[in-house]
Design a protein around this motif. Structure first.
Motif: not given
Lengths: 394, 446
Positions: B25-26, B268-269, B276-279, B289-291
């Motif tokens: 993620s940026p 994130v799920a 739905k994945k790993h970040i 910012h991430i979900c």
């Protein structure tokens, strides 16, 4: 659905704090949750909850109770029609049965609910769904000739003394339905036992038919001067094993069809609501004790001693008691292994009371109430043993 | 290697599991540290609004033990310190600089580590801000630097829906992890227990040298308290320490690179999430910012941590110190007509009272209570599911009766706080919360 929702929303303020009927909130809550699973969400972790709630649990017990209950209605009508010399037809029996049984059920629910709502309002908690089962179980344990005022007195005793004075659902150590029955049994023995109470004689027939007695299988095996095997005595009365199993004979409203009760037991065990340990333990207990008495039998003893053990499972209220009453989780022990002992003891005591004590032809009620009282002690002992195995963490 | 199977417990089949894909993620505009989510600590601020901090500068210390310090997850100026009721510090928000600089810490090599004595090593971990990742059972407070643990437990498996899969954070980090293990062995005098489950072939194969226990079983097996309950020999073991697999890598990173480790792999799920994945992101990142919420009609709840043990927050919040997963789950705050009569082919349940017993596919979950609170009817569902053999209904009653001695006998401190008892309770009693509160109060009193 919208309509019901709107209606509920419209009257909601009346029942909430400060509303006109604030005290009757439990009644409103019960009505609302009957229609809707409430939109309540979890507040803390765990954020998700099982879809199973107490209402679902009790509805399933209720559903398991329906087959023996419906058959009980039919049978009450059938027995009444026979004794009143009316030719039994299916619908005739059914309507007569409904005529006899429905008032009893309505009084049981009505009076019982009154007490439930009263206590719930005063204590400020919701009405517990357990009453749906108690209110139906109690009429099923009664003879069809019972007077309605006795039903009212009985259920009042069961709910108030058997449950509410100890703090309500979850704190009663006795099964309320059985407490109610025990009260009637000892307070009005002539209405609860004997040969005359098991069939309703319809008024238009000659009152002299009262002389026709209707011995239940349990009471016809009583006279001790009879000789010969008890199974053949029962057969002479027309009570073959299969007839006892399927239940077309006089008895309490819901107890006669052992077959349907065991069918209910299978349903309860499959859904995991009734403890199979209690039910199977009880059956083993009854069979074991039955065999024991068989082996002790000699001439001069009560013919009960010689009763083939399988008969114990289909006679009287054993099936109804062990499947629906003994498995009541509140009054049963909470530790799984102890439930075997609890069930076994109920089965064994039932047979002991039937065989040894000629004063009480039916023992299952007393056996369950007796073991209800011992359940906390059994739990206590089991907990002490389990805790001793733990690696202490203090 | 010891093998063991734990029967009790339950892993629900839930829709919305994260894929093993790992996305970067940026960089966000700001990050924050939220002291509220670190249990028991009494934070004392070492910075004020407007101060400039580097990655690794001290933000606050723990008043109970002033040595323990919590470091800044970002380089920039302190934008805002948010206070709650009674001046509880809720968040320290840092506005990030374009170019971030690191506070540097002492580095060591594998050989130097061998020669180092235990106390110096612990000092290094404390000043590097990673010591709080090591926590002590049964209260799960930060381990005391002066105590000697009976053992340190490292878990390399995931059960609770949905924590990051160890495979994702361990891949390519083998050397780091092994170095971290070396550090833990040093601290615990070679008494490190690493456990995983056989259903994770990557971990069991690559890390077979360090894995001491291979354990199969359902949730809450991933909880170190459950593991300890099943392997402990005597009551001395109760005070074991534990650390998450991912945190072992942080320790190694600090010592090898000399920088405060801020990289996090977060899952994130949940059905309410757009993806739905790993970040791969950083400590203290804003959750928004991430979900992102999926475009669902319902309200969606943001849960940090798993669905059983996580806490409820909002997307405006930030990723906490220990947090590695975010779940977005529909609230489910809508009434359902005749809910108790439904066949329930797709209703998630542990019982056998719905037709969903015939439906093996993952079920959609929501945060509905599915009922109202009732009195305990002693049904025993909680007993049948408790992985540490507690009798939750009897424990609950002894707690409510105020009998602490009895509660301790019942195994109050063994409770892994997994929340399964509350989950299955048909009377909807918050057993887990009652037990957790009692445990906490007991800790604060002693």
């Amino acid at each position: 659905m919208k309509f019901i929702n709107q209606l509920l929303d419209q009257y909601r303020p009346l029942f909430h704090k400060g509303g006109k009927y604030e005290k009757l909130y439990p009644l409103f809550e019960a009505t609302e949750t009957f229609f809707f699973n409430p939109p309540h969400v979890t507040i803390t972790s765990p954020h998700i909850r099982d879809s199973l709630d107490l209402k679902r649990m009790m509805i399933l017990v209720f559903m398991a109770l329906l087959p023996p209950f419906l058959f009980g209605i039919y049978n009450a009508g059938y027995q009444s029609n026979i004794v009143s010399h009316i030719s039994p037809t299916f619908f005739g029996n059914l309507f007569m049965g409904l005529y006899i049984v429905l008032p009893i059920v309505i009084v049981s629910y009505g009076v019982g609910l009154f007490w439930e709502i009263l206590f719930a309002s005063i204590r400020g908690h919701d009405i517990s769904e357990g009453f749906f089962v108690t209110g139906l179980l109690f009429p099923m344990t009664l003879p069809p000739t019972i007077s309605l005022w006795q039903v009212a007195v009985g259920i009042s005793f069961g709910v108030v003394i058997g449950k509410e004075i100890f703090g309500g659902t979850g704190r009663n150590f006795l099964n309320p339905a059985l407490t109610a029955r025990a009260f009637l049994f000892f307070a009005y023995p002539s209405s609860m036992s004997g040969d005359h109470v098991w069939r309703v004689i319809q008024s238009q027939t000659n009152q002299m038919t009262d002389a026709i007695t209707a011995a239940t299988p349990l009471s016809c095996a009583m006279p001790i001067e009879l000789t010969g095997s008890i199974a053949s005595i029962l057969n002479d009365y027309g009570y073959s094993f299969t007839r006892l199993l399927f239940g077309c004979h006089p008895g309490s409203i819901g107890e006669t069809s052992a077959f349907l009760c065991y069918l209910g037991a299978i349903f309860l065990i499959i859904t995991g609501i009734g403890s199979y340990r209690i039910i199977i333990g009880g059956i083993i207990g009854a069979l074991f004790t039955g065999y024991l008495f068989n082996s002790l039998y000699s001439i001069g003893l009560s013919p009960w001693f010689s009763l083939p053990p399988l008969y114990h499972l289909v006679m009287g209220g054993f099936a109804l008691g062990i499947v629906y009453m003994a498995t009541d989780p509140v009054s049963a022990p909470g530790i799984e292994h102890v439930k075997w002992i609890y069930g076994f003891a109920i089965g064994a005591l039932t047979v002991c009371i039937r065989v040894v004590n000629p004063a009480y032809p039916e023992g299952v009620m007393l056996a369950i109430l007796f073991m209800n009282i011992f359940a906390p002690l059994l739990d206590y002992i089991a907990i002490q043993i389990t805790l001793r195995k733990r690696v202490p963490n203090v | 290697m010891n093998e063991l199977h734990i029967k009790k417990g339950w892993t629900p089949k839930i829709e919305g599991a994260p894929s093993l894909e790992l996305d970067d993620s940026p960089n966000p505009l700001n990050v924050a540290l939220i002291p509220e989510t670190i249990p028991y600590i009494k934070p004392k601020l070492r910075v004020k609004e407007g101060d400039h901090v580097q990655i690794g500068s001290v933000l606050f210390i723990d008043k109970r033990n002033p040595e323990i310090q919590f470091l800044s997850p970002g380089c920039g100026s302190i934008d805002k310190i948010v206070f709650g009721n009674r001046r509880v510090i809720q968040a320290i928000i840092i506005k990030l600089d374009q170019k971030e600089t690191f506070q540097s810490f002492q580095t060591i090599t594998e050989n130097e580590l061998d020669a180092l004595d235990r106390d110096t090593l612990i000092r290094m971990l404390i000043s590097g801000g990673v010591w709080p990742y090591i926590r002590a059972l049964p209260f799960r407070d930060i381990a005391s630097p002066t105590a000697k643990p009976p053992s340190i437990i490292v878990n390399l498996l995931t059960r609770e829906p949905f924590q990051p899969n160890p495979e994702v954070y361990l891949k390519g980090n083998k050397d780091m992890f092994m170095f971290g293990m070396h550090v833990l062995q040093k601290i615990s005098n070679n008494k490190v227990m690493v456990y995983t489950s056989p259903d994770n072939p990557f971990v069991t194969k690559v890390f077979s040298d360090v894995i001491t226990h291979k354990i199969s079983g359902p949730y809450p097996l991933d909880d170190p308290g459950v593991f300890l309950y099943h392997v402990k020999q005597s009551s001395d073991d109760n005070r074991s320490w534990f650390i998450n697999g991912q945190d072992v890598i942080f320790i190694a990173k600090l010592l090898l690179e000399g920088k405060y480790p801020i990289e996090r792999i977060v899952s994130v799920a949940g059905t309410g999430s757009r993806f739905k994945k790993h970040i791969r992101t950083r400590l203290g990142v804003p959750l928004s910012h991430i979900c992102k919420h999926a475009a669902l009609l319902q309200d969606i709840r943001t849960i940090v941590g798993g669905v059983f043990t996580g806490y409820k927050t909002s997307l405006d919040s930030y990723l906490g110190f220990y947090d590695t997963s975010v779940m977005l789950v529909p609230e489910g705050n809508e009434p359902e007509l005749f809910g108790f009569l439904r066949l329930g082919y797709s209703k998630p349940t542990h019982s056998r009272t719905f037709f969903s017993v015939f439906n093996r596919s993952p079920k959609e979950i929501d945060c509905n209570l599915h009922g109202c609170q009732r009195a305990c009817v002693n049904c025993g569902f909680c007993v049948s599911i408790c992985a540490v053999d507690i009798l939750p209904q009897f424990l609950m009653k002894s707690i409510l009766a105020g009998d602490t001695q009895e509660a301790l006998m019942h195994g109050l401190l063994d409770c892994a706080e997994c929340g399964l008892c509350t989950y299955v309770c048909p009377s909807k009693i918050s057993l887990h919360q009652i037990i957790q509160t009692a445990k906490r109060n007991y800790y604060l009193e002693t």
